[in-house]
Scaffold this active site. Structure first.
Site: not given
Lengths: 296, 424
Positions: B118, B50, B194
């Site tokens: 990651q 990403c 939230g």
């Protein structure tokens, strides 16, 4: 083999424990990939030498553990060293040795100052003497473990109150785990100390009834001090049980555990440095032995 | 040029364009198949996450990697993007800079969150896709293996990735875990839901939390959230009772005032039997009255407390950077040395073949002159010849290896070719 075993001295394992302790302390200063291995290696080497030393004492002097104040201190130190090594291996990020090894070294130090003269060696005295020494060992080790857990609890709680991140390489166990230990040790310590005290009275009474010259006077400072320590441990256990379900119960128990350790330290210091008949062979036996030696 | 890289990261390519440029695993495999057909004999690995899309190409001996502009056009074509708008945003590297960049990426030095682990799995996956697509060869294999080694060294020899830097991870790992040993037997109460509640819950579930209850002002919303997060809903009116039975509270409502005032908490506290309570108040404005944090047995952390711990951890990671960069430099030098030495292989092969051929010819001549030699004697003489050749060639080959460490040994190779009349 005998020459090898007889060559092991207190300095051998005390030095190994000291190096392991220095390695633990260095966690606060710098990080190292090999320190864990070095630390465990020295602690294990010290424990190995310590074990051989105790075995040699049993074989050479014909005395089992707990047969003299010297052996008692070394056995207590050995138990704590085993606990320290086990906890270090199972919890490598927790600096258990930093807390336990100083006490191990202190007990080894106390051993060097304590009498090596064996206690009475006839069967009745030996039986009650071992019960007496065994219970003393249990309560002393319980108090040490409880106090260390209590100290760790206070350090961890202080860190959490300050809202600070844990120090790198210096991770304390959780409050829950530490509270679990501190909550259990007061009862063990109190019951074992009471049993040790009662068995000591029985031992003294047995010796007295068998016509030996008085072994430990009932007004001996050690008897009075031990009575006070037992009373304190029972009071501490009761307080800990009472506050267990209070929000600040764990903190109170931690402080009680530290006070119990202070009582134990004072008790040991008194036993080692004070004038007492406790832990020394009865005069009659010594006199008899001297006469036999002279005749021989 | 042996190695080439074209790519863009979160620092150079805007999110909108990065989204269009990103490859799924299937798309990456398809693109690599196309690369193989278009640039035969070259190696290629496509790393797409990403935060980055990078194409690593490699080739040697008459099949050098495609020029950077061709790689940009290739990437643009694969994703249906105009190459002229993409080109200026993508960086281009070659040879040593490619290896250094990949090693840094694998170690998390180029990540948005410094040292995040990651990326290493993503690098491994990219290489695995290239292997499956048959576009990974000896060059990229060597480089990616070296990258994994460098990342492992950074992870073990520095504390770069050890401290947590996100608020939920710090809240759970550094604080909740400091109070509780295990979470399997703890009740977690979510007050509101939230964005950070879901992430915190993920960390708590990883730690073993199973008994999770959610309360929300709107009952229907609580039911929706409960279904989405797989937790038990409870009415908001039950908050006091839930506080009494909870061990850990994560509060993330959007309320403008305290949702749990001190008075409400004191009523709940009477029924808690002294159990410790951890409160992660991640709401702004705060949901819990700060005075609650002063109650014995209560560990209350607000966003600012946790953010301060995160910042301290980030600074701690930054302090590890010089050591991590030194490891990357060392691994890059080592890899490039191997690469350069590898480029000497054809000359060495020719040299060895030449010596072997000459030796064999001389031996044949000798054996013809001395036909009475026994087979064992012939073997001894052959072995002596071989030992002699190996000893004579050892110094120049060692010089080649040493020279390779500081760069391609063009001078030595040229000298060898001329001295021994080796073909280009």
């Amino acid at each position: 083999m005998a020459a090898f075993l007889s060559g092991i001295s207190i300095v051998c394992f005390a030095a190994s424990y000291a190096v392991a302790l220095a390695c633990e302390a260095s966690r606060l200063v710098f990080r190292s990939g090999v320190r864990g291995f070095v630390m465990v290696g020295f602690a294990a080497a010290g424990l190995f030498a310590h074990t051989l030393f105790l075995i040699w004492r049993a074989v050479d002097a014909g005395t089992a553990p707990l047969s003299s104040p010297f052996d008692w201190y070394l056995l207590a130190a050995w138990l704590l060293a085993v606990g320290s090594l086990y906890l270090t291996v199972t919890n490598p990020k927790t600096p258990v040795g930093l807390f336990l090894l100083p006490i191990v070294l202190a007990l080894v130090g106390a051993a060097t100052l304590a009498s090596r003269e064996p206690f009475l060696n006839d069967s009745a005295s030996r039986f009650w003497g071992r019960i007496h020494g065994g219970f003393h060992l249990v309560w002393s080790v319980s108090v040490v473990l409880g106090a260390i857990a209590g100290l760790m609890w206070l350090i961890q709680a202080g860190r959490l109150t300050r809202k600070a991140a844990p120090l790198r390489g210096f991770r304390m166990p959780s409050l829950e785990r530490l509270a679990h230990v501190t909550a259990r040790t007061p009862a063990i310590a109190a019951w074992a100390a009471a049993a040790g005290f009662v068995s000591g009275i029985v031992l003294n009474a047995v010796n007295h009834r068998r016509g030996l010259i008085e072994t430990v006077p009932w007004s001996d400072p050690v008897v009075l001090r031990m009575a006070a320590v037992v009373a304190w441990l029972i009071i501490a256990e009761r307080i800990a049980a009472t506050v267990r379900r209070r929000p600040d119960g764990a903190r109170t128990t931690a402080w009680l555990a530290l006070l119990s350790l202070a009582a134990l330290a004072a008790s040991i210091a008194w036993g080692v440095l004070g004038a007492t008949r406790h832990g020394k062979p009865p005069a009659a036996v010594v006199l008899t032995a001297t006469v036999h030696e002279a005749e021989a | 040029m042996t190695l080439a890289l074209v790519g863009g990261t979160h620092r150079t390519v805007p999110l909108a364009l990065r989204e269009r440029l990103a490859f799924t695993a299937e798309q990456a495999a398809e693109a690599l198949g196309r690369f193989r057909d278009r640039f035969p004999g070259r190696e290629g690995v496509l790393l797409s996450t990403c935060n980055r899309v990078e194409f690593y190409a490699a080739g040697e001996r008459g099949a050098a990697p495609p020029p950077p502009d061709q790689l940009v056009s290739f990437l643009a074509e694969c994703r249906g993007i105009d190459a002229t708008s993409l080109g200026p945003l993508l960086s281009r590297e070659h040879d040593e800079a490619v290896a250094r960049h990949l090693f840094g990426v694998a170690a998390g030095l180029d990540s948005m969150v410094l040292g995040e682990p990651q990326i290493l799995a993503q690098v491994k996956q990219a290489w695995a896709i290239a292997q499956d697509s048959h576009t990974s060869g000896p060059l990229t294999a060597g480089m990616f293996q070296a990258a994994l080694r460098a990342a492992k060294r950074v992870a073990t020899e520095t504390a770069l990735g050890r401290e947590r830097v996100s608020i939920p991870s710090v809240a759970v790992a550094d604080f909740a875990r400091g109070v509780f040993e295990r979470f399997e037997d703890k009740r977690v109460l979510l007050v509101g839901a939230g964005k950070m509640a879901a992430e915190t819950l993920r960390y708590l579930r990883d730690a073993g939390a199973q008994d999770v209850v959610i309360v929300n002002r709107t009952a229907a919303r609580a039911r929706d959230l409960a279904a989405r997060l797989d937790v038990t809903p409870a009415p908001f009116s039950d908050l006091e009772h839930q506080l009494a039975s909870a061990d850990l509270v994560v509060s993330t409502t959007g309320a403008s005032d305290h949702v749990v005032p001190l008075e409400l908490f004191l009523r709940a506290e009477d029924h808690r039997e002294g159990r410790p309570l951890v409160v992660l108040d991640l709401a702004v404005p705060r949901d819990f009255d700060p005075r609650i944090g002063g109650r014995p047995g209560v560990w209350l952390y607000c966003v600012d407390d946790l953010a301060a711990a995160c910042a301290a951890n980030r600074r701690s990671r930054q302090r590890e950077m010089p050591q991590a960069v030194a490891i990357i430099d060392e691994e890059t030098r080592r890899f490039m040395g191997d690469m350069h030495h590898r480029s000497t292989a054809p000359v060495i092969e020719q040299l060895l073949a030449g010596w072997s051929e000459t030796g064999d010819a001389e031996l044949d001549r000798l054996y013809r002159r001395l036909p009475h030699l026994a087979e064992a004697d012939r073997t001894e003489i052959r072995q002596a010849f071989e030992r002699y050749a190996a000893k004579m060639l050892h110094p120049p080959l060692t010089s080649l290896r040493n020279e390779s460490r500081s760069g391609p040994p063009h001078g030595l190779l040229d000298a060898l070719r001329r001295l021994f009349n080796l073909p280009e």
